[in-house]
Scaffold this motif. Structure first.
Motif, PDB file in Angstrom:
ATOM      1  N   ARG A  23       0.889  -1.222  -0.052  1.00  0.00           N
ATOM      2  CA  ARG A  23      -0.038  -0.040   0.161  1.00  0.00           C
ATOM      3  C   ARG A  23       0.903   1.078  -0.105  1.00  0.00           C
ATOM      4  O   ARG A  23       1.721   1.326   1.126  1.00  0.00           O
ATOM      5  CB  ARG A  23      -0.836  -0.019   1.154  1.00  0.00           C
ATOM      6  CG  ARG A  23      -1.645   1.430   1.604  1.00  0.00           C
ATOM      7  CD  ARG A  23      -2.568   1.165   2.618  1.00  0.00           C
ATOM      8  NE  ARG A  23      -3.133   2.523   2.989  1.00  0.00           N
ATOM      9  CZ  ARG A  23      -4.384   2.360   3.552  1.00  0.00           C
ATOM     10  NH1 ARG A  23      -5.002   1.466   3.905  1.00  0.00           N
ATOM     11  NH2 ARG A  23      -4.851   3.514   3.890  1.00  0.00           N
ATOM     12  N   TYR A  24       0.499   2.159  -0.960  1.00  0.00           N
ATOM     13  CA  TYR A  24       1.324   3.211  -1.105  1.00  0.00           C
ATOM     14  C   TYR A  24       0.407   4.633  -0.668  1.00  0.00           C
ATOM     15  O   TYR A  24      -0.886   4.650  -1.181  1.00  0.00           O
ATOM     16  CB  TYR A  24       1.934   3.795  -2.409  1.00  0.00           C
ATOM     17  CG  TYR A  24       2.862   2.553  -2.778  1.00  0.00           C
ATOM     18  CD1 TYR A  24       4.320   2.766  -2.932  1.00  0.00           C
ATOM     19  CD2 TYR A  24       2.394   1.387  -3.498  1.00  0.00           C
ATOM     20  CE1 TYR A  24       5.208   1.845  -3.257  1.00  0.00           C
ATOM     21  CE2 TYR A  24       3.397   0.457  -3.934  1.00  0.00           C
ATOM     22  CZ  TYR A  24       4.774   0.609  -3.820  1.00  0.00           C
ATOM     23  OH  TYR A  24       5.305  -0.166  -4.385  1.00  0.00           O
ATOM     24  N   THR A  25       0.890   5.592  -0.109  1.00  0.00           N
ATOM     25  CA  THR A  25      -0.056   6.710   0.153  1.00  0.00           C
ATOM     26  C   THR A  25       0.615   8.037  -0.015  1.00  0.00           C
ATOM     27  O   THR A  25       1.949   8.087   0.377  1.00  0.00           O
ATOM     28  CB  THR A  25      -0.561   6.647   1.430  1.00  0.00           C
ATOM     29  OG1 THR A  25       0.444   6.659   2.501  1.00  0.00           O
ATOM     30  CG2 THR A  25      -1.540   5.482   1.822  1.00  0.00           C
ATOM     31  N   GLY A  26      -0.055   9.060  -0.669  1.00  0.00           N
ATOM     32  CA  GLY A  26       0.519  10.338  -0.670  1.00  0.00           C
ATOM     33  C   GLY A  26      -0.534  11.348  -0.941  1.00  0.00           C
ATOM     34  O   GLY A  26      -1.507  11.009  -1.006  1.00  0.00           O
ATOM     35  N   ARG A  27      -0.173  12.525  -0.855  1.00  0.00           N
ATOM     36  CA  ARG A  27      -0.820  13.641  -0.994  1.00  0.00           C
ATOM     37  C   ARG A  27      -0.708  14.772  -1.951  1.00  0.00           C
ATOM     38  O   ARG A  27       0.486  14.518  -2.459  1.00  0.00           O
ATOM     39  CB  ARG A  27      -0.993  14.601   0.415  1.00  0.00           C
ATOM     40  CG  ARG A  27      -1.543  13.586   1.613  1.00  0.00           C
ATOM     41  CD  ARG A  27      -1.168  14.402   3.038  1.00  0.00           C
ATOM     42  NE  ARG A  27       0.171  14.737   3.187  1.00  0.00           N
ATOM     43  CZ  ARG A  27       1.168  13.600   3.765  1.00  0.00           C
ATOM     44  NH1 ARG A  27       0.576  12.279   3.970  1.00  0.00           N
ATOM     45  NH2 ARG A  27       2.395  13.598   3.793  1.00  0.00           N
TER      46      ARG A  27
END
Length: 348
Positions: free
Chosen positions: A341-345
């Motif tokens: 899982r990758y997350t960013g804004r």
């Protein structure tokens, strides 16, 4: 500016700052939530995850989970989502059971349904009554059928190397769900290690805090974890249980943790997965750069400040997404690829 308007502006600024500082799940900064586990490996990593998962957990009532099932365990067409049979019911009834995915007879506690471990919503799923009875307290495994087969799950003699007894096998699309649930249970309740018990040789556990799973279980669960990557159902359920119970399944938030504890990354120290988002000139195109090119398809979801999902789909091969349909604002993008899982804004 009057006091009321100034107050509203301050609240809006606070929400934006909160989001910008790392909101990566609905109401949770995952990097902050898992900070104690960062930089740890093997048994120290598992114990850190145990402490994180135990902190803030509110004990639930085993019987109340039927209400949770009706609200959160639903298919797209509104049926109660049964991992053991084809979903058929919109409301709780006598044909369904509150099923412990990891059998409660393994916990080594009396009257398990009244205990925290026996009423943990991460381990409880709605189940077809007949399938639940057939499953009994058998370990997980793979079978060509035998005593029970309803087209979704089977019970029969094991064909997976390392165990020759009777096993329960879920459908392929749920094997990862079961694997990550078992991983959660032996992590959240590693303080129960000396209590784990088995019925004959059915248990998949050892009386150790690490690795806890025996070699048969490690080989099987890692195979299932890799073959059936994280699904939207699991992430939604993880959020729902967190809102009700106050703790999370780390193997849903960061599926790669399984590799660090039982897989190819044993001995390595865990840290967050690198991830970059680059907004192209004009603001309507977003380039998503994963740590490495995925072996299969990568999927993405985009959320607004309120936690509402705004976009979702399969990530194009070149990583370029059009965000022209989004209004100006701050957004969270989550991508799933190869069980990571990758997350960013980003700002539009």
């Amino acid at each position: 500016m009057n006091f009321f308007l100034r107050h509203i502006r301050l609240m809006q600024a606070f929400v934006l700052l909160w989001f910008a500082l790392g909101l990566t799940a609905q109401g949770v900064n995952l990097e902050e939530y898992y900070e104690k586990a960062k930089g740890k490996a093997d048994s120290e990593l598992k114990t850190a995850l145990h402490e994180i998962a135990a902190k803030g957990q509110k004990k639930q009532d085993y019987y109340d989970i039927a209400d949770f099932f009706e609200k959160y365990d639903l298919t797209d067409n509104g049926l109660i989502w049964d991992l053991y049979a084809e979903p058929r019911y919109r409301y709780w009834n006598g044909n369904l059971n509150r099923e412990h995915s990891m059998p409660k007879s393994w916990f080594g506690v009396s009257d398990a349904n009244k205990s925290t471990i026996g009423s943990d919503y991460h381990n409880l799923y709605p189940s077809d009554r007949e399938a639940n009875l057939a499953k009994s307290n058998y370990p997980l495994g793979e079978t060509t059928g035998g005593t029970f087969d309803n087209g979704v799950c089977e019970v029969g003699s094991n064909t997976f190397p390392g165990y020759s007894g009777t096993v329960f096998e879920p459908a392929d699309e749920y094997k990862g769900d079961f694997a990550r649930t078992y991983m959660y249970m032996v992590t959240r309740y590693e303080d129960y290690a000396t209590r784990w018990t088995s019925t004959g040789t059915r248990s998949m556990l050892t009386n150790t805090t690490y690795p806890t799973f025996n070699s048969y279980a490690v080989n099987l669960l890692m195979k299932w974890h890799r073959a059936d990557p994280l699904s939207r159902k699991e992430t939604d359920r993880n959020e729902a249980v967190y809102r009700v119970q106050g703790n999370r399944n780390p193997f849903v938030d960061y599926p790669e943790l399984a590799e660090y504890l039982w897989g190819d990354k044993q001995g390595e120290r865990w840290s967050y997965t690198p991830f970059s988002l680059v907004r192209q000139p004009g603001g309507d195109l977003l380039h998503v750069q994963l740590e490495r090119q995925p072996d299969g398809e990568a999927h993405y979801e985009v959320y607004g400040l309120s936690g509402v999902r705004m976009m979702a789909g399969t990530l194009p091969a070149d990583g370029t997404l059009s965000v022209s349909s989004l209004p100006a604002g701050l957004y969270l993008l989550t991508a799933y690829a190869d069980g990571v899982r990758y997350t960013g804004r980003f700002v539009k």
